[in-house]
Motif scaffolding. Sequence first.
Motif, PDB file in Angstrom:
ATOM      1  N   TYR A 176       4.783   3.189   8.853  1.00  0.00           N
ATOM      2  CA  TYR A 176       5.524   1.933   8.724  1.00  0.00           C
ATOM      3  C   TYR A 176       5.648   1.232  10.073  1.00  0.00           C
ATOM      4  O   TYR A 176       5.369   0.034  10.207  1.00  0.00           O
ATOM      5  N   ASP A 208       5.537   1.068  -1.505  1.00  0.00           N
ATOM      6  CA  ASP A 208       4.641   1.052  -0.347  1.00  0.00           C
ATOM      7  C   ASP A 208       3.643   2.200  -0.366  1.00  0.00           C
ATOM      8  O   ASP A 208       2.446   1.998  -0.162  1.00  0.00           O
ATOM      9  N   TYR A 209       4.128   3.418  -0.583  1.00  0.00           N
ATOM     10  CA  TYR A 209       3.310   4.604  -0.348  1.00  0.00           C
ATOM     11  C   TYR A 209       2.559   5.105  -1.578  1.00  0.00           C
ATOM     12  O   TYR A 209       1.663   5.941  -1.445  1.00  0.00           O
ATOM     13  N   TYR A 212       4.384  -2.601  10.820  1.00  0.00           N
ATOM     14  CA  TYR A 212       5.422  -3.635  10.746  1.00  0.00           C
ATOM     15  C   TYR A 212       6.080  -3.915  12.084  1.00  0.00           C
ATOM     16  O   TYR A 212       6.437  -5.057  12.376  1.00  0.00           O
ATOM     17  N   ASN A 221       4.652  -9.622   4.354  1.00  0.00           N
ATOM     18  CA  ASN A 221       3.476  -9.340   3.539  1.00  0.00           C
ATOM     19  C   ASN A 221       3.064 -10.597   2.797  1.00  0.00           C
ATOM     20  O   ASN A 221       3.922 -11.350   2.328  1.00  0.00           O
TER      21      ASN A 221
END
Length: 419
Positions: free
Chosen positions: A110, A93-94, A114, A121
């Motif tokens: 996050y 993710d990051y 979310y 996604n």
Amino acid sequence: MTKLRMQAKKHNLTNTYSDYDSIATFNETGAVNFTYLLDDYEDVYSTFEQDAGYILVQNLQDRSARSGFRLAGWKPGKDAAAQAIEWWEFDFDYATPPEETSHEFSVVNYNSSYYQWSNKNNFVLDERGFNAFIKGEAATFLKDQDPRLVLNTVVANISYDELGVTIDNQDGSCVQADYAICTFSLGVLQSDTITFKPELPEWKQTGIETFTMGTYTKIFLQFPPDQVFWNTSYQFFLYADPNERGYYPIFQSLDGEGFLPGSGIIFVTVVHAQSYVVEAQDDQITKDQVLAVLQNMFGAENVPQPIAFMYPRWSLEPWAYGSYSSWPPGTTLEMHQNLRANVGKLFFAGEATSAQYFGFLQGAWYEGQAVGGKLAGLIKANQTGEVHYETLHGTTAEDEYNATNGFMLESTFLTYGFE
């Protein structure tokens, strides 16, 4: 529905749901099931998330995500399978490892996306890319060959003051305006390839240099469609290398239902340090390394030579110098606001200036919208610009999560999931 999903629907952007539960795991010996570690990670992440909430509401000192994981009980050490799980859950993710990422703001980031909208996604496989809706929206106000749109032009210098902005280009042309919005990536701003006159003030330059530009590299291989060797009913294949964390760790099949069935295409994603390595070396070295990993996973006798191979080099692209930004440990919302704030009549926007959605496409969308609204207010009513901080505090107080500092969600939302 988010603004971006609305745009995707409006402009018929081809996309498919990414099923993160559709995953098989491997190590250097082949298929090995260590998916049970996903539950272990999620159990610890609940504590990790709560601890980030305590940092926020109690105005405590931020720390690295690595420290937060250790305190929550997640210590992968040299366990290659646990390292792979962590990479899949965090780095994927990051684009930066836990050691270099904020505990507090990784969770804030996050939760903002979310928990506010959805934990789903979608993978965009439209050949037009995301610029399908960018071009679509631009077509509503730009004409063909519109002189207001200048392409294939490289900016060399930006001069700014309280009267206006002048942009000088490498081809000798220039643009003058009362106001300007700079949307260079954080990587470009950190590269010193563009000069500013006068030089940016110390508070602004410090804000730019403090944040991290991550690199996210997708390496594509196409194999003969009649020689596909992976199980196309799975979307993801996670590899735990015995020697190096994040070494060609996650493969994603595009030869499957909803994607590009019969294409023979699979790609592997690397980030951060591994991205810098593969982007600096030639294609053949990278291809040989990826094939060696695939041979470990599926057996050397089963993996043919690809018929096509390619990958971008985002960290070397002069107009990007990376993929998207990340928030380093111990960095406050005030410091981020300094990255975000205007200097004179020069304003800034992009995913990196989003306090909530940095690293996400919607971050760039909402920041552009916000700055556009700010300039409209300035032009019509002579309003003031963005706040910045000459003197910084070492922590971010809960009441600082407000629109003044680029945070549009109520603070009560931030702690959703913490309690």
